[in-house]
Structures are given as structure tokens and as C-alpha cells.
Scaffold this active site. Sequence first.
Site, short mmCIF file in Angstrom:
data_model
loop_
_atom_site.label_atom_id
_atom_site.label_comp_id
_atom_site.label_asym_id
_atom_site.label_seq_id
_atom_site.Cartn_x
_atom_site.Cartn_y
_atom_site.Cartn_z
CE1 TYR A 1 -11.17 -0.86 10.13
CE2 TYR A 1 -13.08 -1.92 9.15
CZ TYR A 1 -12.16 -0.91 9.16
OH TYR A 1 -12.19 0.07 8.20
CD GLN B 1 5.49 3.58 11.35
OE1 GLN B 1 6.71 3.48 11.55
NE2 GLN B 1 4.79 2.66 10.75
CD GLU C 1 -2.63 1.31 2.56
OE1 GLU C 1 -3.54 0.49 2.69
OE2 GLU C 1 -2.36 2.19 3.40
CG HIS D 1 -15.02 0.26 12.29
ND1 HIS D 1 -15.73 1.32 12.80
CD2 HIS D 1 -14.24 0.76 11.30
CE1 HIS D 1 -15.41 2.42 12.12
NE2 HIS D 1 -14.52 2.10 11.20
P1 FAD Z 1 -18.03 0.20 6.74
O1 FAD Z 1 -17.85 -1.18 6.24
O2 FAD Z 1 -19.13 1.01 6.15
O3 FAD Z 1 -18.22 0.10 8.34
C1 FAD Z 1 -18.16 1.26 9.14
C2 FAD Z 1 -18.88 1.01 10.44
O4 FAD Z 1 -20.28 0.92 10.17
C3 FAD Z 1 -18.51 -0.31 11.12
O5 FAD Z 1 -18.58 -0.13 12.51
C4 FAD Z 1 -19.57 -1.28 10.63
O6 FAD Z 1 -19.76 -2.37 11.53
C5 FAD Z 1 -20.77 -0.35 10.59
N1 FAD Z 1 -21.79 -0.74 9.59
C6 FAD Z 1 -21.57 -1.22 8.35
N2 FAD Z 1 -22.76 -1.44 7.72
C7 FAD Z 1 -23.72 -1.08 8.60
C8 FAD Z 1 -25.16 -1.08 8.55
N3 FAD Z 1 -25.82 -1.48 7.45
N4 FAD Z 1 -25.84 -0.62 9.63
C9 FAD Z 1 -25.19 -0.19 10.75
N5 FAD Z 1 -23.83 -0.19 10.86
C10 FAD Z 1 -23.12 -0.63 9.79
N6 FAD Z 1 -9.85 5.50 4.93
C11 FAD Z 1 -9.71 6.48 4.01
O7 FAD Z 1 -10.30 7.56 4.18
N7 FAD Z 1 -8.90 6.32 2.91
C12 FAD Z 1 -8.25 5.16 2.65
O8 FAD Z 1 -7.54 5.05 1.66
C13 FAD Z 1 -8.41 4.09 3.59
N8 FAD Z 1 -7.82 2.88 3.36
C14 FAD Z 1 -8.06 1.86 4.24
C15 FAD Z 1 -7.52 0.59 3.96
C16 FAD Z 1 -7.75 -0.48 4.81
C17 FAD Z 1 -7.18 -1.84 4.48
C18 FAD Z 1 -8.53 -0.30 5.99
C19 FAD Z 1 -8.75 -1.44 6.95
C20 FAD Z 1 -9.07 0.95 6.28
C21 FAD Z 1 -8.86 2.04 5.41
N9 FAD Z 1 -9.42 3.30 5.64
C22 FAD Z 1 -9.24 4.32 4.74
C23 FAD Z 1 -10.15 3.56 6.88
C24 FAD Z 1 -11.67 3.34 6.74
O9 FAD Z 1 -12.23 4.25 5.80
C25 FAD Z 1 -12.26 3.59 8.13
O10 FAD Z 1 -11.86 2.61 9.04
C26 FAD Z 1 -13.78 3.81 8.19
O11 FAD Z 1 -14.09 4.30 9.50
C27 FAD Z 1 -14.60 2.55 7.97
O12 FAD Z 1 -14.52 2.15 6.68
P2 FAD Z 1 -15.18 0.76 6.20
O13 FAD Z 1 -15.06 0.72 4.77
O14 FAD Z 1 -14.68 -0.37 7.01
O15 FAD Z 1 -16.72 1.08 6.63
#
Ligand code: FAD
Length: 286
Positions: free
Chosen positions: A141, A208, A13, A145
Site C-alpha cells: 500500500y 466506478q 487482473e 493500509h
Molecule cells: P496484511 O498483509 O495481513 O496486512 C493487513 C494489516 O495488518 C495491515 O495494516 C498490516 O500493516 C497489518 N499487519 C500485518 N502483519 C501484522 C502483524 N504481524 N501484527 C500487526 N499488524 C500486522 N481482497 C480480497 O478479499 N480479495 C482479493 O482478491 C483481493 N485482491 C487484492 C489485490 C491487491 C493487489 C491488493 C493490494 C489488495 C487486494 N485485496 C483483496 C484487499 C486486501 O485483502 C485488503 O486490503 C486487506 O485489508 C489486507 O490484506 P493484506 O494481504 O495486505 O493484509
Amino acid sequence: MTETNKLPTLSFEVFPPNSQVGTANLTATLDQLEGLNPSFISVTASNHKLDYEKTTIDLAKYVHDKLHCPTMVHMPAAYVTKKEVDDVLNKLEDMHINQVLALRGDIVEGYTPETDFKYASDLITYIKQQKPYFEVSGACYPEVHPDSKNRIDDIRHLKDKVDSGCDQLITQLFYDNEAFYRFQEECAIANINVPILAGIMPIVNRKQALHVIENCSARLPKKFISILDKYKDNPVSLKEAGIAYAVDQIVDLVTNNVEGVHLYTMNKSDTAKHIFSNTASLFGLE
Ligand code: FAD
């Protein structure tokens, strides 16, 4: 996990710098990764409304065209509109990039999120409708999360995310492999059957390390804290020990049949190369 003869994947990454000088430095750094043949290099997106195309998409083009490496683009649902997603998907297709990591994005104070997509799963569904042949990954996670009420809710939402069309998952960084193995079991019980790539971030300096400790809910094993304490005034040894710790984690993961390792390079090609040279044969990359 069941025994398998399939070799795990190794991917990297990188993140876009926020200045032109930074971009020049980064491309020089990235050039050193050429020839390592990772499965893909993913390019992160800013966690607020920046010029997504000038940062993430431009860097992805560089990785794809100049390094000749399969490229994955991070897309944060909270900071893109449907119209922007349409434009970017078409642009990616023209660039022969068809891998997206669809995320919700972090909700950052001072930046109002867009409202077209609420969760990552909404974005995944949309991308799969528009471009069914795109490979769409999602985040997961092992240590839950931070927004989730509990582990059960987190896994249920993850199952919904995978059912919305997610082809593979990439984990948040972790330093305790046991937490990852427990998570793998929970996924298996919940019938989440897509590959799960383990996100590994080597600690290379104290700043870091402190940032990670402050911002991430990852459990820090005693062995890891001892390294930070012992070498707090010795940056060279801290970096060496941090890299050795990451190599040790990777060897253990591969021995336990992980499907892939995703290395958070922090844009440090020397660290990535060091880890690569110590683990390449585990991934069949020698
Ligand atoms: P989601 O899958 O939408 O989940 C977010 C929260 O909502 C979780 O607690 C989940 O349990 C909950 N949830 C999901 N669906 C529902 C539902 N239907 N009803 C109620 N609750 C629900 N961030 C950036 O801004 N840029 C990046 O480039 C970036 N890269 C990343 C790369 C990796 C490998 C990882 C692990 C994270 C990265 N992130 C990045 C961080 C990420 O955007 C954050 O952790 C964000 O808070 C959650 O993203 P997600 O896609 O997991 O969200």
C-alpha cells in the site's frame, strides 16, 4: 531507483462474476485478451465466504487452459481454512498453476473470518512450507493500509511479510505516481528488495470513479479531479480521458524503471486492449 535494462512486466487482473450469465459474458470478454501475452493474469477472490472453488479457481482454470496465460490466484486468508488451502494448492498444482497472491482479505461486516491465518504473512509462510516451489506474491500500500497505525508500522509489517517468503509485491491502486516513488524509497531503506508491481486502475465511468473515491485512501491529484469534474456529464469523454490518464501514469512509471505494471482491467477488455496498444512497446510486447 537504479537504471536497469530489464523490461518491466505487464499483467492484468480480472474478477469472477457472481452469476452464470456474467460468467458467459466474462469468458467472451476474456477471449479478446488472448494473444496480448501479459506476464500473467490474476483472478481475484470474493471478500467474504463464497464458493471459492466455483468462482476464483474455475475462472483461473479458464484463463490458464483457454487463454494459455500464466495465471495467479488470489487467496484471502480471512476466508479460507487450512484444509481448504491444502485442497486448493493441490488442485492448482494439478492445473499447472503455481502463482498465488496471498492476502489477508478485507474484514467485511456480517461475515465472520476464519481463524487459521491471521495475517497474509501467516498464509505465505504456510504456502511456502507446503509448496516451496510456488511463487507467492503479497499486497502492499503506497499510501498506507487503512488498518495501520502509521507508515512506519505498515512498512515494518511489510518487511515481515516479505521475509515470510513473499516473492513479489503488487500495490493497491494509486493515481499519484509520486506516492509510489516515495513508497519504493521507503521499501529500499527497509531492505525490502523484491519486485514491486504498480497497480493501475483506469477510470472508465463516473460510478466506478465515485466508488474508488469512497473506498480507497488513494490521493487524487488535481489533474485527476479536473477530469472527473469536466466530463461528469459526458461518459465517452470521461472514459477516453480516464484511459489517457492511465497511459500517462504507465509511461511515467516505466520511464522511472518500475519493475512491472498490474492493470486492474475491471473485466473491460476494450480498456485493457486500448491501454495495451498504447504502451505495448514499453514492455517489449509488440
Ligand atoms: P496484511 O498483509 O495481513 O496486512 C493487513 C494489516 O495488518 C495491515 O495494516 C498490516 O500493516 C497489518 N499487519 C500485518 N502483519 C501484522 C502483524 N504481524 N501484527 C500487526 N499488524 C500486522 N481482497 C480480497 O478479499 N480479495 C482479493 O482478491 C483481493 N485482491 C487484492 C489485490 C491487491 C493487489 C491488493 C493490494 C489488495 C487486494 N485485496 C483483496 C484487499 C486486501 O485483502 C485488503 O486490503 C486487506 O485489508 C489486507 O490484506 P493484506 O494481504 O495486505 O493484509
